[in-house]
Write a protein that holds these residues in place. Structure first.
Motif, PDB file in Angstrom:
ATOM      1  N   PRO A 153      -0.998 -33.920  -1.829  1.00 45.33           N
ATOM      2  CA  PRO A 153      -0.593 -32.830  -1.129  1.00 45.33           C
ATOM      3  C   PRO A 153       0.697 -31.803  -1.444  1.00 45.33           C
ATOM      4  O   PRO A 153       0.613 -30.853  -1.237  1.00 45.33           O
ATOM      5  N   PHE A 154       1.785 -32.650  -1.993  1.00 48.82           N
ATOM      6  CA  PHE A 154       2.928 -32.010  -2.197  1.00 48.82           C
ATOM      7  C   PHE A 154       3.268 -32.247  -3.729  1.00 48.82           C
ATOM      8  O   PHE A 154       3.239 -33.300  -4.259  1.00 48.82           O
ATOM      9  N   TYR A 155       4.041 -31.021  -4.275  1.00 44.66           N
ATOM     10  CA  TYR A 155       4.510 -31.120  -5.662  1.00 44.66           C
ATOM     11  C   TYR A 155       5.435 -30.042  -5.808  1.00 44.66           C
ATOM     12  O   TYR A 155       5.244 -29.146  -5.228  1.00 44.66           O
ATOM     13  N   PRO A 156       6.478 -30.544  -6.520  1.00 44.32           N
ATOM     14  CA  PRO A 156       7.574 -29.385  -6.631  1.00 44.32           C
ATOM     15  C   PRO A 156       6.978 -27.969  -7.052  1.00 44.32           C
ATOM     16  O   PRO A 156       6.005 -27.879  -8.194  1.00 44.32           O
ATOM     17  N   ILE A 178      -3.524 -32.345  -9.204  1.00 38.74           N
ATOM     18  CA  ILE A 178      -4.190 -31.446  -8.193  1.00 38.74           C
ATOM     19  C   ILE A 178      -3.327 -31.585  -7.063  1.00 38.74           C
ATOM     20  O   ILE A 178      -3.006 -32.684  -6.419  1.00 38.74           O
ATOM     21  N   THR A 179      -2.853 -30.441  -6.463  1.00 40.06           N
ATOM     22  CA  THR A 179      -1.927 -30.425  -5.464  1.00 40.06           C
ATOM     23  C   THR A 179      -2.360 -29.244  -4.382  1.00 40.06           C
ATOM     24  O   THR A 179      -3.209 -28.359  -4.927  1.00 40.06           O
ATOM     25  N   CYS A 180      -1.946 -29.304  -3.339  1.00 37.49           N
ATOM     26  CA  CYS A 180      -2.087 -28.185  -2.299  1.00 37.49           C
ATOM     27  C   CYS A 180      -0.891 -27.217  -2.472  1.00 37.49           C
ATOM     28  O   CYS A 180       0.275 -27.671  -2.647  1.00 37.49           O
ATOM     29  N   ALA A 181      -1.213 -25.968  -2.291  1.00 39.21           N
ATOM     30  CA  ALA A 181      -0.120 -24.846  -2.406  1.00 39.21           C
ATOM     31  C   ALA A 181      -0.382 -23.677  -1.143  1.00 39.21           C
ATOM     32  O   ALA A 181      -1.699 -23.507  -0.993  1.00 39.21           O
ATOM     33  N   LYS A 182       0.654 -23.257  -0.746  1.00 38.10           N
ATOM     34  CA  LYS A 182       0.631 -22.410   0.167  1.00 38.10           C
ATOM     35  C   LYS A 182       1.071 -21.143  -0.391  1.00 38.10           C
ATOM     36  O   LYS A 182       2.236 -20.971  -1.170  1.00 38.10           O
ATOM     37  N   ASP A 183       0.409 -19.848   0.050  1.00 35.94           N
ATOM     38  CA  ASP A 183       0.948 -18.560  -0.350  1.00 35.94           C
ATOM     39  C   ASP A 183       0.822 -18.361  -1.820  1.00 35.94           C
ATOM     40  O   ASP A 183       2.014 -17.544  -2.432  1.00 35.94           O
ATOM     41  N   ILE A 184      -0.127 -18.828  -2.494  1.00 35.16           N
ATOM     42  CA  ILE A 184      -0.447 -18.307  -3.773  1.00 35.16           C
ATOM     43  C   ILE A 184      -1.459 -17.166  -3.839  1.00 35.16           C
ATOM     44  O   ILE A 184      -2.348 -17.082  -2.921  1.00 35.16           O
ATOM     45  N   ASN A 185      -1.484 -16.175  -4.996  1.00 37.23           N
ATOM     46  CA  ASN A 185      -2.144 -15.254  -4.967  1.00 37.23           C
ATOM     47  C   ASN A 185      -3.700 -15.409  -5.205  1.00 37.23           C
ATOM     48  O   ASN A 185      -4.662 -14.653  -4.986  1.00 37.23           O
ATOM     49  N   THR A 186      -4.017 -16.361  -5.656  1.00 32.80           N
ATOM     50  CA  THR A 186      -5.438 -17.053  -5.900  1.00 32.80           C
ATOM     51  C   THR A 186      -5.863 -18.149  -5.290  1.00 32.80           C
ATOM     52  O   THR A 186      -5.148 -18.771  -4.784  1.00 32.80           O
ATOM     53  N   SER A 187      -7.174 -18.306  -5.227  1.00 31.57           N
ATOM     54  CA  SER A 187      -7.589 -19.753  -4.609  1.00 31.57           C
ATOM     55  C   SER A 187      -7.312 -20.691  -5.447  1.00 31.57           C
ATOM     56  O   SER A 187      -7.067 -22.070  -4.711  1.00 31.57           O
ATOM     57  N   ALA A 215       9.674 -29.908  -1.461  1.00 26.82           N
ATOM     58  CA  ALA A 215      10.569 -30.977  -1.238  1.00 26.82           C
ATOM     59  C   ALA A 215       9.929 -32.305  -0.392  1.00 26.82           C
ATOM     60  O   ALA A 215       8.802 -31.933  -0.254  1.00 26.82           O
ATOM     61  N   GLY A 216      10.688 -33.245  -0.546  1.00 27.52           N
ATOM     62  CA  GLY A 216      10.218 -34.359   0.353  1.00 27.52           C
ATOM     63  C   GLY A 216       9.937 -35.520  -0.637  1.00 27.52           C
ATOM     64  O   GLY A 216       9.879 -35.341  -1.686  1.00 27.52           O
ATOM     65  N   GLY A 217       9.719 -36.633   0.110  1.00 26.04           N
ATOM     66  CA  GLY A 217       9.488 -37.954  -0.615  1.00 26.04           C
ATOM     67  C   GLY A 217       8.371 -37.973  -1.639  1.00 26.04           C
ATOM     68  O   GLY A 217       8.473 -38.482  -2.577  1.00 26.04           O
ATOM     69  N   ILE A 218       6.960 -37.528  -1.058  1.00 30.21           N
ATOM     70  CA  ILE A 218       5.953 -37.594  -1.714  1.00 30.21           C
ATOM     71  C   ILE A 218       6.153 -36.833  -3.015  1.00 30.21           C
ATOM     72  O   ILE A 218       5.713 -37.115  -4.167  1.00 30.21           O
ATOM     73  N   ALA A 219       6.467 -35.371  -3.007  1.00 29.58           N
ATOM     74  CA  ALA A 219       6.667 -34.755  -4.168  1.00 29.58           C
ATOM     75  C   ALA A 219       7.588 -35.093  -5.041  1.00 29.58           C
ATOM     76  O   ALA A 219       7.408 -35.157  -6.274  1.00 29.58           O
ATOM     77  N   VAL A 220       8.657 -35.771  -4.668  1.00 31.24           N
ATOM     78  CA  VAL A 220       9.764 -36.149  -5.575  1.00 31.24           C
ATOM     79  C   VAL A 220       9.086 -37.509  -6.386  1.00 31.24           C
ATOM     80  O   VAL A 220       9.124 -37.600  -7.600  1.00 31.24           O
ATOM     81  N   HIS A 221       8.248 -38.333  -5.478  1.00 27.39           N
ATOM     82  CA  HIS A 221       7.789 -39.543  -6.206  1.00 27.39           C
ATOM     83  C   HIS A 221       6.776 -39.494  -7.191  1.00 27.39           C
ATOM     84  O   HIS A 221       6.792 -39.827  -8.415  1.00 27.39           O
ATOM     85  N   VAL A 222       5.992 -38.441  -6.962  1.00 26.18           N
ATOM     86  CA  VAL A 222       4.900 -37.974  -7.843  1.00 26.18           C
ATOM     87  C   VAL A 222       5.378 -37.074  -9.202  1.00 26.18           C
ATOM     88  O   VAL A 222       4.972 -37.572 -10.125  1.00 26.18           O
TER      89      VAL A 222
END
Length: 396
Positions: free
Chosen positions: A12-15, A42-51, A18-25
């Motif tokens: 769900p998180f990737y640089p 494959i990660t989730c992102a917010k506020d990107i211009n495309t789907s 921030a946070g533990g999961i993002a750093v771990h992955v």
């Protein structure tokens, strides 16, 4: 043992998150690709211009970001809950990558449910890393709620039935998994740190204090994490205010950000000898630990926070809440004070006791224990789980 050359990692998180999961992955991907294993993130992102966006990093890595929404933000733990949409082409991207293993990170997130339960991937071995246990109530020790127990009995059980192996960060998390599904192999593999980065810079304490404008003649006490109720940052700030009145040899740091940032800044501005700092770039974070003397982790609940291992790698005295996963780690680290619960009173007493431990020296077995958290060893253990899971799946 079956070789692994391509891994799809779902998180769900990737640089830049921030946070533990993002750093771990992020660390895991770096180590895998350095060994010649191709990775698809494959990660989730917010506020990107495309789907959906695709980023290629050399020949060994591609990062696919799926536009996501956060439908509700209460309680505060739901602010990081992301639901991906427009996932119609995701199956084709995974199938075309042809991974040997799909590695899912976190059991609370819809993106992992969708991929684990997608019948198009039923023939691909799947590994789930558990980054926590209960995680809904930010005010209650342990975080357990009836709603989440219902979730565990339904969605979590279903998720476990659709993966082949589970990695738990601590023995406590492993027991949690077995409680809901006792027929899956569970491997205990902790979070990791780049130990070499800490070891080679331990002698630069005064240099780092000058760099960050910290007093050289005070004991520096560090909090680093999200500014939310789960992490106990308000209790830490109030304890810092009390100790700032009682003593003149202490300097307090609060490093991070989050929904309580303004409250923390106000307490520090009025009552605390110290300062509040924003997130420091990940590649520089060892500098603040090495510049400090005591690390404080007053969380209501945790899995295995990377910050705890970073503090150990820096040789800091640690003050932390006495919760099971933290105890799993600190049982081999005598330079620590465990608090019965996260509260201002307990924190004040704990920090005062920690000051008494500063004169103690690190023992040889502490250094050996730390080797278990080096990312090179952690990565090899995870690769072994990939190979075991593939062999087990294809031998059935």
């Amino acid at each position: 043992m079956r070789g692994v050359s391509r891994v799809t990692i779902v998180t769900p998180f990737y640089p830049p998150d921030a946070g533990g999961i993002a750093v771990h992955v992020y660390e895991l991907v770096n180590k895998l690709t350095s060994l010649g294993i191709r990775c698809q993130v494959i990660t989730c992102a917010k506020d990107i211009n495309t789907s959906c966006s695709l980023e290629k990093v050399g020949d060994e890595l591609e990062v696919i970001r799926i536009n996501s929404i956060t439908p509700i933000s209460f309680p505060e733990t739901m602010k990081n809950f992301r639901i991906p949409f427009c996932t119609s082409h995701l199956s084709d991207k995974i199938i075309s990558f042809d991974p040997d293993v799909i590695h899912l990170h976190g059991h609370h997130y819809p993106i992992n449910w969708l991929i684990a339960m997608n019948r198009k991937f039923r023939d691909i071995p799947k590994v789930l890393t558990m980054h926590g246990m209960y995680a809904l109530n930010p005010y209650k020790e342990g975080g357990k709620t009836l709603i989440e127990e219902l979730f565990n009995q339904s969605i979590f059980r279903c998720l476990l039935s659709n993966v082949d192996s589970v990695i738990a960060l601590t023995p406590t998390i492993a027991k949690y998994v077995v409680k809901y599904h006792n027929k899956k192999p569970v491997f205990v593999i902790p979070n990791g740190v780049n130990l070499k980065n800490f070891k080679k810079n331990l002698h630069r304490k005064l240099e780092y204090r000058k760099k960050y404008n910290l007093p050289e003649d005070k004991k520096v006490i560090l909090f680093r994490g999200r500014f939310n109720h789960v992490k106990g940052v308000i209790d830490y700030s109030r304890a810092a205010a009390i100790l700032s009145k009682q003593r003149d040899d202490l300097y307090f740091l609060a490093v991070g950000g989050g929904p309580l940032e303004q409250f923390v800044k106000e307490i520090f501005r009025k009552y605390v000898y110290g300062k509040v700092m924003s997130w420091v770039p990940y590649e520089k974070i060892h500098e603040l630990y090495i510049a400090s003397d005591i690390y404080v982790l007053p969380s209501k609940w945790e899995a295995l926070p990377i910050t705890l291992i970073e503090a150990m790698a820096s040789g800091l005295v640690i003050v932390a809440t006495k919760i099971s996963s933290i105890m799993d780690v600190l049982k081999e680290y005598p330079r620590s004070i465990l608090l019965y619960r996260s509260s201002v009173g307990f924190l004040v007493k704990g920090i005062l006791r920690a000051l008494e431990l500063l004169s103690t020296t690190r023992r040889e077995h502490e250094l050996k224990t730390l080797e278990e958290y080096d990312w090179h060893l952690i990565t090899q253990k995870i690769i072994n789980v990939y190979a075991y899971t593939s062999c087990r799946r294809y031998s059935l």
